[in-house]
Design an enzyme around this catalytic site. Structure first.
Site, PDB file in Angstrom:
ATOM      1  N   ARG A 269      49.638  35.887  53.446  1.00 42.73           N
ATOM      2  CA  ARG A 269      49.645  37.187  52.796  1.00 42.73           C
ATOM      3  C   ARG A 269      50.991  37.484  52.133  1.00 42.73           C
ATOM      4  O   ARG A 269      51.089  38.337  51.266  1.00 42.73           O
ATOM      5  CB  ARG A 269      49.266  38.275  53.808  1.00 42.73           C
ATOM      6  CG  ARG A 269      48.859  39.587  53.212  1.00 42.73           C
ATOM      7  CD  ARG A 269      47.836  40.351  54.076  1.00 42.73           C
ATOM      8  NE  ARG A 269      48.102  40.295  55.484  1.00 42.73           N
ATOM      9  CZ  ARG A 269      48.931  41.125  56.144  1.00 42.73           C
ATOM     10  NH1 ARG A 269      49.602  42.050  55.481  1.00 42.73           N
ATOM     11  NH2 ARG A 269      49.077  41.017  57.443  1.00 42.73           N
TER      12      ARG A 269
ATOM     13  N   TYR B 147      38.270  48.659  29.940  1.00 40.30           N
ATOM     14  CA  TYR B 147      37.201  48.078  30.755  1.00 40.30           C
ATOM     15  C   TYR B 147      36.605  49.191  31.626  1.00 40.30           C
ATOM     16  O   TYR B 147      37.336  50.034  32.177  1.00 40.30           O
ATOM     17  CB  TYR B 147      37.782  46.952  31.601  1.00 40.30           C
ATOM     18  CG  TYR B 147      36.863  46.453  32.685  1.00 40.30           C
ATOM     19  CD1 TYR B 147      35.564  46.055  32.404  1.00 40.30           C
ATOM     20  CD2 TYR B 147      37.303  46.368  33.995  1.00 40.30           C
ATOM     21  CE1 TYR B 147      34.719  45.588  33.398  1.00 40.30           C
ATOM     22  CE2 TYR B 147      36.476  45.910  35.002  1.00 40.30           C
ATOM     23  CZ  TYR B 147      35.190  45.526  34.705  1.00 40.30           C
ATOM     24  OH  TYR B 147      34.357  45.076  35.700  1.00 40.30           O
TER      25      TYR B 147
ATOM     26  N   ASP C 158      46.661  45.620  28.968  1.00 40.78           N
ATOM     27  CA  ASP C 158      45.639  44.675  29.425  1.00 40.78           C
ATOM     28  C   ASP C 158      45.463  43.652  28.307  1.00 40.78           C
ATOM     29  O   ASP C 158      44.944  43.969  27.236  1.00 40.78           O
ATOM     30  CB  ASP C 158      44.339  45.406  29.718  1.00 40.78           C
ATOM     31  CG  ASP C 158      43.291  44.509  30.368  1.00 40.78           C
ATOM     32  OD1 ASP C 158      43.281  43.293  30.068  1.00 40.78           O
ATOM     33  OD2 ASP C 158      42.477  45.012  31.168  1.00 40.78           O
TER      34      ASP C 158
ATOM     35  N   LYS D 210      38.685  35.625  33.514  1.00 46.34           N
ATOM     36  CA  LYS D 210      38.180  35.384  32.177  1.00 46.34           C
ATOM     37  C   LYS D 210      38.814  34.136  31.554  1.00 46.34           C
ATOM     38  O   LYS D 210      38.603  33.029  32.029  1.00 46.34           O
ATOM     39  CB  LYS D 210      38.403  36.631  31.325  1.00 46.34           C
ATOM     40  CG  LYS D 210      37.987  37.946  31.991  1.00 46.34           C
ATOM     41  CD  LYS D 210      36.579  37.954  32.529  1.00 46.34           C
ATOM     42  CE  LYS D 210      36.057  39.338  32.880  1.00 46.34           C
ATOM     43  NZ  LYS D 210      36.649  39.972  34.066  1.00 46.34           N
TER      44      LYS D 210
END
Length: 396
Positions: free
Chosen positions: A82, A136, A201, A226
């Site tokens: 982590r 988005y 973005d 993507k």
């Protein structure tokens, strides 16, 4: 070499270091891999460890204290999954080099990455966000619903400066935007932000087409699911930024657990190697499809960005759902940026969660279709689109 020393070498050497300027295509292939030959390796290793041995608990405590203070990556071997992972670190190094930033921090998804940015700013008492639609759909919803305690002011690019407040922690834009492919002048927007960090973005453009940090953005967000991954087989997000902000993001990631799995980090690093080739090839086909769609009487309007890219949006005169049902080669599915072509109806899926009036006001009409162009032959794609458009009525 003992195992602790080997771990130290692997981890330290994948971090950003001074290298001579290299072309984007070269960086895409070699960034994050510069240390491999010295280890006698060609392919990057996958480190699946969740924890790592440490026989000096005092030194371990000091490293953890240092991370808690600044969020800087711990010196020496890894501590715990982590806190960081060597395979993921390779991808972060490579993406930072491609975007031209000091650092990058990877997350389990694009939404986890955006959430971390909002939480990092909110922790400083800066909960207000200025944003430009369209975004988005889930990014829009996260801000509008105030799920993380944020407050949003929606505006157009010209209104950004007037929308800023003393508690504004972030300005958020997406260019080209999802799904209309609307573009904004990033330099002008960055200037309007003043001292407030601008987050861009850059999922649709990728660093192949634009590098927002060069135009004044402090933060660059990707849904790495993507184009960065590029094969529809990895879920991830990443923020490219300066090291100071990266430290805050690592602290949020550690506290919230939105970590990227090492196998995903490996797939992303592999995906980056072909990113320039994939984006340029798909963009050439997308530009040609946009031209043919614009000449088709069954299509009311085509949206294609000035900077190019592999995304095309178009509005039909008739029922868009008939087009979705009519494709055979193109896959009707959410997401984008894969080697195969995908089509979807934003008003029904990706932007369904946005209020209908606000969605339409942002240019997302009910007849808009979003096409992610892949690497198939452009004539085969056009044959499929032309057949799917066959049932769409032509406006009289």
């Amino acid at each position: 070499m003992d195992s602790a020393a080997a771990s130290t070498s692997t981890y330290d050497d994948v971090r950003p270091s001074a290298t001579p300027p290299r072309a984007l295509a070269t960086e895409a292939v070699h960034a994050g891999r510069d240390d491999l030959a010295g280890q006698g390796l060609h392919a990057p290793p996958i480190d699946l460890s969740t924890t790592y041995p440490s026989y000096d608990s005092r030194a371990e405590a000091a490293r953890i204290d240092a991370f808690a203070a600044t969020g800087a990556e711990p010196d020496g071997p890894p501590v715990y999954g982590r806190l960081g992972n060597p395979t993921v670190a390779r991808f972060e190094t490579a993406l930072a080099r491609l975007e031209g930033t000091e650092s990058a921090v990877a997350f389990a998804s694009g939404m986890a990455a955006l959430s971390a940015v909002l939480l990092a700013r909110a922790a400083m008492g800066l909960r207000h966000v200025v944003a430009v639609r369209p975004l988005y759909g889930c990014s829009d919803h996260l801000l509008t619903a105030g799920l993380l305690g944020s407050e949003v002011t929606w505006t157009d690019p010209a209104g950004i400066a007037d929308a800023l407040r003393p508690d504004t922690g972030l300005v958020l834009v997406e260019s080209p935007a999802n799904p209309t492919l609307a573009e904004v002048d990033l330099r002008a927007v960055a200037h309007a932000c003043g001292s407030v960090p601008l987050l861009v973005d850059n999922t649709f453009a990728t660093p192949v087409l634009q590098r927002p940090a060069e135009r004044g953005a402090r933060l660059v967000l990707h849904s790495a699911t993507k184009y960065l991954g590029g094969h529809g087989d990895v879920l991830a997000g990443v923020v490219a930024c300066d090291e100071e902000f990266a430290g805050r993001l690592r602290q949020v990631r550690f506290a919230t657990g939105g970590v990227l799995h090492p196998l995903a980090g490996y797939l992303l690093l592999r995906g980056l190697a072909t990113l320039p080739v994939r984006v340029r090839a798909a963009s050439a086909s997308a530009a040609e499809l946009a031209r043919r769609l614009a000449d088709d009487p069954r299509v009311a309007r085509v949206h294609y960005p000035r900077i190019g890219g592999a995304m095309v949006a178009f509005e039909v005169h008739g029922d868009p759902h008939e087009v979705i049902a009519g494709v055979r080669l193109i896959t009707p599915a959410v997401s984008l940026g894969s080697v195969d072509s995908l089509i979807q109806h934003p008003a029904s899926i990706s932007h369904r969660i946005v209020d209908a009036d606000e969605r339409r006001g942002a240019g997302v009409s009910d007849r808009l279709l979003r096409l992610s162009v892949g690497l198939e032959d452009v004539d085969d794609l056009w044959r499929d689109l032309r057949g799917a458009l066959g049932a769409v009525a032509v406006k009289a």
